[in-house]
Design a protein around this motif. Structure first.
Motif, PDB file in Angstrom:
ATOM      1  N   PHE A 150       1.037  -0.932   0.221  1.00  0.00           N
ATOM      2  CA  PHE A 150      -0.514  -0.033   0.126  1.00  0.00           C
ATOM      3  C   PHE A 150       0.249   1.598  -0.054  1.00  0.00           C
ATOM      4  O   PHE A 150       1.400   1.965  -0.746  1.00  0.00           O
ATOM      5  N   VAL A 151       1.677   0.761   0.835  1.00  0.00           N
ATOM      6  CA  VAL A 151       2.653   2.245   1.101  1.00  0.00           C
ATOM      7  C   VAL A 151       3.590   2.769  -0.231  1.00  0.00           C
ATOM      8  O   VAL A 151       3.959   4.080  -0.710  1.00  0.00           O
ATOM      9  N   LEU A 152       3.913   1.585  -0.541  1.00  0.00           N
ATOM     10  CA  LEU A 152       4.844   1.414  -2.071  1.00  0.00           C
ATOM     11  C   LEU A 152       4.153   2.201  -2.837  1.00  0.00           C
ATOM     12  O   LEU A 152       4.828   3.158  -3.884  1.00  0.00           O
ATOM     13  N   VAL A 153       2.645   2.211  -3.951  1.00  0.00           N
ATOM     14  CA  VAL A 153       1.890   2.633  -4.541  1.00  0.00           C
ATOM     15  C   VAL A 153       1.825   3.921  -4.075  1.00  0.00           C
ATOM     16  O   VAL A 153       1.337   4.508  -4.708  1.00  0.00           O
ATOM     17  N   GLU A 154       1.418   4.173  -2.790  1.00  0.00           N
ATOM     18  CA  GLU A 154       1.072   5.864  -2.463  1.00  0.00           C
ATOM     19  C   GLU A 154       1.964   6.484  -2.982  1.00  0.00           C
ATOM     20  O   GLU A 154       2.194   7.610  -2.921  1.00  0.00           O
ATOM     21  N   SER A 155       3.801   5.544  -2.317  1.00  0.00           N
ATOM     22  CA  SER A 155       4.373   6.429  -2.421  1.00  0.00           C
ATOM     23  C   SER A 155       4.914   6.779  -3.715  1.00  0.00           C
ATOM     24  O   SER A 155       5.453   7.886  -4.638  1.00  0.00           O
ATOM     25  N   LEU A 156       5.432   5.989  -4.485  1.00  0.00           N
ATOM     26  CA  LEU A 156       4.818   6.291  -5.980  1.00  0.00           C
ATOM     27  C   LEU A 156       3.645   7.631  -6.661  1.00  0.00           C
ATOM     28  O   LEU A 156       4.307   7.965  -7.566  1.00  0.00           O
ATOM     29  N   SER A 157       2.597   7.470  -6.076  1.00  0.00           N
ATOM     30  CA  SER A 157       1.303   7.718  -6.668  1.00  0.00           C
ATOM     31  C   SER A 157       2.067   9.691  -6.219  1.00  0.00           C
ATOM     32  O   SER A 157       1.778  10.617  -6.569  1.00  0.00           O
ATOM     33  N   ALA A 158       2.712   9.872  -4.542  1.00  0.00           N
ATOM     34  CA  ALA A 158       2.820  11.375  -4.388  1.00  0.00           C
ATOM     35  C   ALA A 158       4.391  11.566  -5.031  1.00  0.00           C
ATOM     36  O   ALA A 158       4.078  12.794  -5.798  1.00  0.00           O
ATOM     37  N   GLY A 159       5.679  10.427  -5.338  1.00  0.00           N
ATOM     38  CA  GLY A 159       6.007  11.815  -6.545  1.00  0.00           C
ATOM     39  C   GLY A 159       5.636  11.468  -7.685  1.00  0.00           C
ATOM     40  O   GLY A 159       5.925  12.845  -8.226  1.00  0.00           O
ATOM     41  N   LEU A 160       4.537  10.933  -8.457  1.00  0.00           N
ATOM     42  CA  LEU A 160       4.099  11.632  -9.506  1.00  0.00           C
ATOM     43  C   LEU A 160       3.716  12.920  -9.239  1.00  0.00           C
ATOM     44  O   LEU A 160       3.469  13.202  -9.893  1.00  0.00           O
ATOM     45  N   GLU A 161       2.502  13.131  -8.796  1.00  0.00           N
ATOM     46  CA  GLU A 161       2.425  13.638  -8.253  1.00  0.00           C
ATOM     47  C   GLU A 161       3.244  15.106  -8.247  1.00  0.00           C
ATOM     48  O   GLU A 161       2.972  16.159  -8.502  1.00  0.00           O
ATOM     49  N   ARG A 162       4.465  14.886  -7.846  1.00  0.00           N
ATOM     50  CA  ARG A 162       5.455  15.675  -7.118  1.00  0.00           C
ATOM     51  C   ARG A 162       6.080  16.258  -8.551  1.00  0.00           C
ATOM     52  O   ARG A 162       6.801  17.188  -8.517  1.00  0.00           O
ATOM     53  N   ALA A 163       5.860  15.167  -9.110  1.00  0.00           N
ATOM     54  CA  ALA A 163       6.875  15.532 -10.838  1.00  0.00           C
ATOM     55  C   ALA A 163       6.090  16.340 -11.097  1.00  0.00           C
ATOM     56  O   ALA A 163       6.356  17.173 -11.873  1.00  0.00           O
ATOM     57  N   LEU A 164       4.476  16.508 -10.896  1.00  0.00           N
ATOM     58  CA  LEU A 164       3.311  17.863 -11.784  1.00  0.00           C
ATOM     59  C   LEU A 164       3.270  18.502 -11.416  1.00  0.00           C
ATOM     60  O   LEU A 164       2.314  19.247 -11.405  1.00  0.00           O
ATOM     61  N   SER A 165       4.193  18.500 -10.610  1.00  0.00           N
ATOM     62  CA  SER A 165       3.736  20.013  -9.230  1.00  0.00           C
ATOM     63  C   SER A 165       5.132  21.432  -9.660  1.00  0.00           C
ATOM     64  O   SER A 165       4.615  21.909  -9.303  1.00  0.00           O
ATOM     65  N   GLY A 166       5.657  21.233 -10.596  1.00  0.00           N
ATOM     66  CA  GLY A 166       6.673  21.835 -10.744  1.00  0.00           C
ATOM     67  C   GLY A 166       5.813  23.554 -11.323  1.00  0.00           C
ATOM     68  O   GLY A 166       4.703  23.242 -12.172  1.00  0.00           O
ATOM     69  N   SER A 167       6.503  24.317 -10.918  1.00  0.00           N
ATOM     70  CA  SER A 167       5.357  26.118 -11.562  1.00  0.00           C
ATOM     71  C   SER A 167       5.823  26.896 -12.239  1.00  0.00           C
ATOM     72  O   SER A 167       5.183  26.875 -12.170  1.00  0.00           O
ATOM     73  N   GLU A 168       7.355  26.279 -12.179  1.00  0.00           N
ATOM     74  CA  GLU A 168       7.256  26.630 -14.218  1.00  0.00           C
ATOM     75  C   GLU A 168       6.737  25.710 -15.155  1.00  0.00           C
ATOM     76  O   GLU A 168       6.941  25.443 -16.160  1.00  0.00           O
ATOM     77  N   ALA A 169       6.152  24.861 -15.059  1.00  0.00           N
ATOM     78  CA  ALA A 169       5.698  23.660 -15.974  1.00  0.00           C
ATOM     79  C   ALA A 169       4.677  24.026 -17.115  1.00  0.00           C
ATOM     80  O   ALA A 169       3.543  24.691 -18.140  1.00  0.00           O
ATOM     81  N   ALA A 170       3.424  25.769 -16.407  1.00  0.00           N
ATOM     82  CA  ALA A 170       2.504  26.121 -17.124  1.00  0.00           C
ATOM     83  C   ALA A 170       3.405  26.463 -17.966  1.00  0.00           C
ATOM     84  O   ALA A 170       2.451  27.445 -18.413  1.00  0.00           O
ATOM     85  N   ARG A 171       3.946  27.486 -17.369  1.00  0.00           N
ATOM     86  CA  ARG A 171       4.812  29.092 -18.062  1.00  0.00           C
ATOM     87  C   ARG A 171       6.436  28.044 -19.372  1.00  0.00           C
ATOM     88  O   ARG A 171       6.671  29.312 -20.074  1.00  0.00           O
ATOM     89  N   THR A 172       5.475  27.050 -19.378  1.00  0.00           N
ATOM     90  CA  THR A 172       7.064  26.582 -20.414  1.00  0.00           C
ATOM     91  C   THR A 172       6.170  26.074 -21.258  1.00  0.00           C
ATOM     92  O   THR A 172       5.475  24.882 -21.081  1.00  0.00           O
ATOM     93  N   LEU A 173       6.820  25.634 -22.786  1.00  0.00           N
ATOM     94  CA  LEU A 173       5.958  25.232 -23.965  1.00  0.00           C
ATOM     95  C   LEU A 173       7.279  23.425 -24.556  1.00  0.00           C
ATOM     96  O   LEU A 173       8.216  23.582 -24.346  1.00  0.00           O
ATOM     97  N   VAL A 174       6.480  22.613 -24.764  1.00  0.00           N
ATOM     98  CA  VAL A 174       7.669  21.669 -25.252  1.00  0.00           C
ATOM     99  C   VAL A 174       7.542  21.394 -26.670  1.00  0.00           C
ATOM    100  O   VAL A 174       6.018  21.205 -26.430  1.00  0.00           O
ATOM    101  N   VAL A 175       8.549  21.728 -27.301  1.00  0.00           N
ATOM    102  CA  VAL A 175       7.867  21.554 -29.253  1.00  0.00           C
ATOM    103  C   VAL A 175       8.528  19.996 -29.473  1.00  0.00           C
ATOM    104  O   VAL A 175       9.712  20.471 -29.061  1.00  0.00           O
ATOM    105  N   TYR A 176       7.940  19.126 -29.669  1.00  0.00           N
ATOM    106  CA  TYR A 176       8.350  18.094 -30.502  1.00  0.00           C
ATOM    107  C   TYR A 176       7.898  17.419 -31.426  1.00  0.00           C
ATOM    108  O   TYR A 176       7.047  18.728 -32.376  1.00  0.00           O
ATOM    109  N   ARG A 177       8.321  16.890 -32.333  1.00  0.00           N
ATOM    110  CA  ARG A 177       8.038  16.365 -33.874  1.00  0.00           C
ATOM    111  C   ARG A 177       6.723  15.722 -33.767  1.00  0.00           C
ATOM    112  O   ARG A 177       6.500  14.933 -32.387  1.00  0.00           O
ATOM    113  N   GLN A 178       5.725  16.276 -34.681  1.00  0.00           N
ATOM    114  CA  GLN A 178       4.597  15.435 -34.423  1.00  0.00           C
ATOM    115  C   GLN A 178       4.601  13.638 -34.837  1.00  0.00           C
ATOM    116  O   GLN A 178       5.300  13.116 -35.245  1.00  0.00           O
TER     117      GLN A 178
END
Lengths: 228, 379
Positions: free
Chosen positions: B32-60
């Motif tokens: 249970f805790v490992l799943v939750e720790s991965l969930s917390a890690g994922l949430e943390r990964a998506l939490s960067g404050s700059e992520a909304a003001r940065t665009l990523v340009v990729y090959r279509q």
């Protein structure tokens, strides 16, 4: 003066399909300071009557007053509090908690009174001394003989200094020598500490310790005689 | 003797049964805790404050970063768009494109620009040495911890060998799981020499509310080019890149809740067996003057203690796994660290405590409601 008064008490219970009535319109009065012995064959209702006096069971009809308190209609928690303060129960088997030492078993009732550790220690020491087992305080029940276990149970029953001691065949599982020792102890507590003792037995030798004896047979109480 | 002593002595009546129950609870709580720790890690990964003001340009229509080859000169044209603050061309090299438990992600970019736009702080080593030495690298502290990488040593992965010039921390948690190198070094070092091409552009913009509009403008700019682009706000990019992970995590969470159910059933079963063996004893307690509520309390506390012991053991094991097994799960170059925190420990204990209380309720009520004379007659 009557400490225990039963008036036309009836108790029934179900045993499979049948309804059994061990007590039907039984009336009884036990004075303070008596050593009252209730004799009778197995299944005669002795234990049922004892359980009503000790307030661990309720009558279907009739009144039970102990020390002026009506037990039949009191709430469950009130009865618990009343038992803790007024009754010490000695079972046929010692019924000690197997994982607790003799000392800890005797200490059990005292937790209900909010006493300090020092006060509890003092009372447990006195109770164990009274039953002659001060040197067995740290022993577990399995390290004690049957007679010693029963004496620890008596120490547990008297540690809170109740006015009434009820004993249900307290020597039923003991050899002759241990039985004599336990009965001497109950008699001593009755004489020296002025406890009112209500004892149930079917053993006439044990009954001789009582100051008053009655026989319960087929739900009917009869006076048997007075003490030696 | 206190309640705790009585509970301890009761639990050690059947040491093997108690130990097995505690181990069972610990195993379930570990999962249970490992799943939750991965969930917390994922949430943390998506939490960067700059992520909304940065665009990523990729090959279509790219399959993964390895298949995105955009001409480096696109940066000049993107930089000219109104609202664009900076453009960082980035070459990405990964050991595994899809979900992986041992992601190694290199990102190569012009060193000086990268240091000024990425918002990283070199916490060990020398940033200037990194700027000077073209075959050096800055290693994110999460990656450094996971791989035991230290400043001054060389790190080899496949045919890529870099000298570690420093270890950095970042406000963006995903950054801390990557290795930063010089752009040209990575362009030349990969299995296919693609000098002049990059994997993506990171575009900083002035106004986060214009992210969508600017993304459309960038894609329109290269709509008819040989390498058309697909531009998204970094947060959307991260969400897209971690979609597989989130789907796996969603299923894993069901397993996590199943683990909680296992804890509940395990503890309830043990407590039920324990109280069934002590029916007469509870009758004796009641005869001594203990109230029904005292008996119920004793049973619930025993259940709680079992569950908390198991929970504590499970949490301890989870902490050991996260800190010593040093696994990191990643997808499309986005590293996600298993994340332990006091909050997760509190959650673990809260779940264990709730399981203990709920598991103890039925046995407690049964014990408390039993008639005293019936209990005393029991074997």
């Amino acid at each position: 003066m009557a400490l225990i008064e039963l008036l036309e008490v009836t108790k029934t219970y179900r045993k499979g399909e049948h309804v059994v009535t061990p007590l039907a319109n039984v009336s009884l009065s036990v004075d303070a300071g008596e050593f009252f012995v209730l004799l009778g064959p197995s299944g005669s209702g002795k234990t049922t009557l004892l359980n009503l006096v000790a307030a661990i069971d309720r009558p279907d009809r009739g009144s039970i007053r102990v020390g002026g308190v009506e037990l039949g209609t009191a709430s469950s928690s009130k009865l618990s509090d009343w038992r803790a303060e007024h009754v010490g129960y000695v079972f046929q088997q010692a019924n000690l908690v197997p994982v607790l030492t003799a000392y800890e078993n005797v200490e059990l009732p005292l937790f209900l009174f909010g006493l300090s550790a020092a006060e509890r220690h003092k009372r447990v020491a006195i109770a164990l001394e009274a039953v002659g087992l001060a040197d067995r305080a740290t022993h577990l029940p399995k390290q004690l003989s049957g007679g010693q276990e029963q004496r620890v149970a008596i120490a547990r029953a008297i540690v809170a200094d109740p006015e009434i001691l009820v004993a249900d065949e307290p020597t039923g599982n003991l050899d002759h020598e241990s039985a004599e020792s336990v009965l001497d102890l109950l008699s001593h507590l009755h004489r020296e500490r002025k406890k009112t003792v209500v004892m149930v037995t079917h053993d006439p030798r044990a009954a001789r310790y009582g100051t008053r004896r009655m026989v319960l047979d087929k739900g009917e109480l009869k006076e048997e005689g007075t003490a030696r | 003797m206190k309640l705790a002593t009585l509970v301890r002595k009761n639990l050690t009546r059947r040491p093997m049964r108690t130990a097995l129950t505690v181990l069972g609870v610990a195993s379930a709580m570990l999962l249970f805790v490992l799943v939750e720790s991965l969930s917390a890690g994922l949430e943390r990964a998506l939490s960067g404050s700059e992520a909304a003001r940065t665009l990523v340009v990729y090959r279509q229509n790219r399959y993964c970063p390895q298949t995105s080859f955009l001409p480096e000169w696109y940066a000049t044209r993107i930089a000219k768009l109104p609202g664009v603050k900076s453009v960082l061309p980035v070459k990405v090299y990964l050991n595994n494109c899809r979900a992986s438990l041992d992601l190694v992600a290199f990102q190569g970019a012009p060193a000086a620009e990268m240091l000024s736009t990425r918002g990283i702080e070199v916490i060990d080593g020398d940033a200037q040495r990194f700027v000077r030495e073209k075959d050096s690298a800055l290693v994110g502290r999460a990656f450094a911890a996971r791989k035991d990488v230290e400043v001054g040593e060389s790190f080899r992965f496949g045919n890529i060998v870099v000298k570690v010039a420093g270890i950095f921390a970042s406000d963006e948690p995903v950054e801390e799981g990557v290795i930063l190198t010089h752009l040209e070094f990575l362009q030349r070092a990969g299995p296919v020499n693609k000098l002049g091409t990059v994997t993506q552009f990171e575009v900083k913009i002035d106004d986060a509310s214009r992210a969508e509009a600017l993304s459309a403008e960038i894609d329109e700019l290269f709509r008819t080019a040989e390498q058309p682009t697909d531009t998204r706000a970094k947060i959307l990019f991260l969400e897209g890149a971690t979609r597989d992970l989130r789907e796996i995590l969603g299923f894993a969470r069901i397993l996590g809740f199943a683990c909680v159910l296992v804890v509940l059933v395990l503890v309830a079963n043990t407590v039920l067996m324990s109280v069934q063996e002590r029916v007469r004893e509870f009758g004796v307690f009641r005869t001594l003057g203990y109230r029904a509520s005292h008996v119920a309390e004793l049973v619930v506390v025993e259940s709680l203690a079992l569950s908390l012991f198991g929970g504590a053991l499970g949490l301890g094991l989870a902490w050991l796994v996260v800190h010593f097994a040093r696994v990191s799960i990643g997808s499309e170059g986005v590293p996600v660290q298993f994340s332990t925190s006091p909050k997760l420990a509190v959650l673990g204990f809260a779940v264990a405590a709730a399981c203990g209380i709920v598991a103890g309720l039925v046995p407690a009520l049964r014990s408390a409601r039993a008639e005293i004379v019936v209990s005393l007659r029991s074997a």
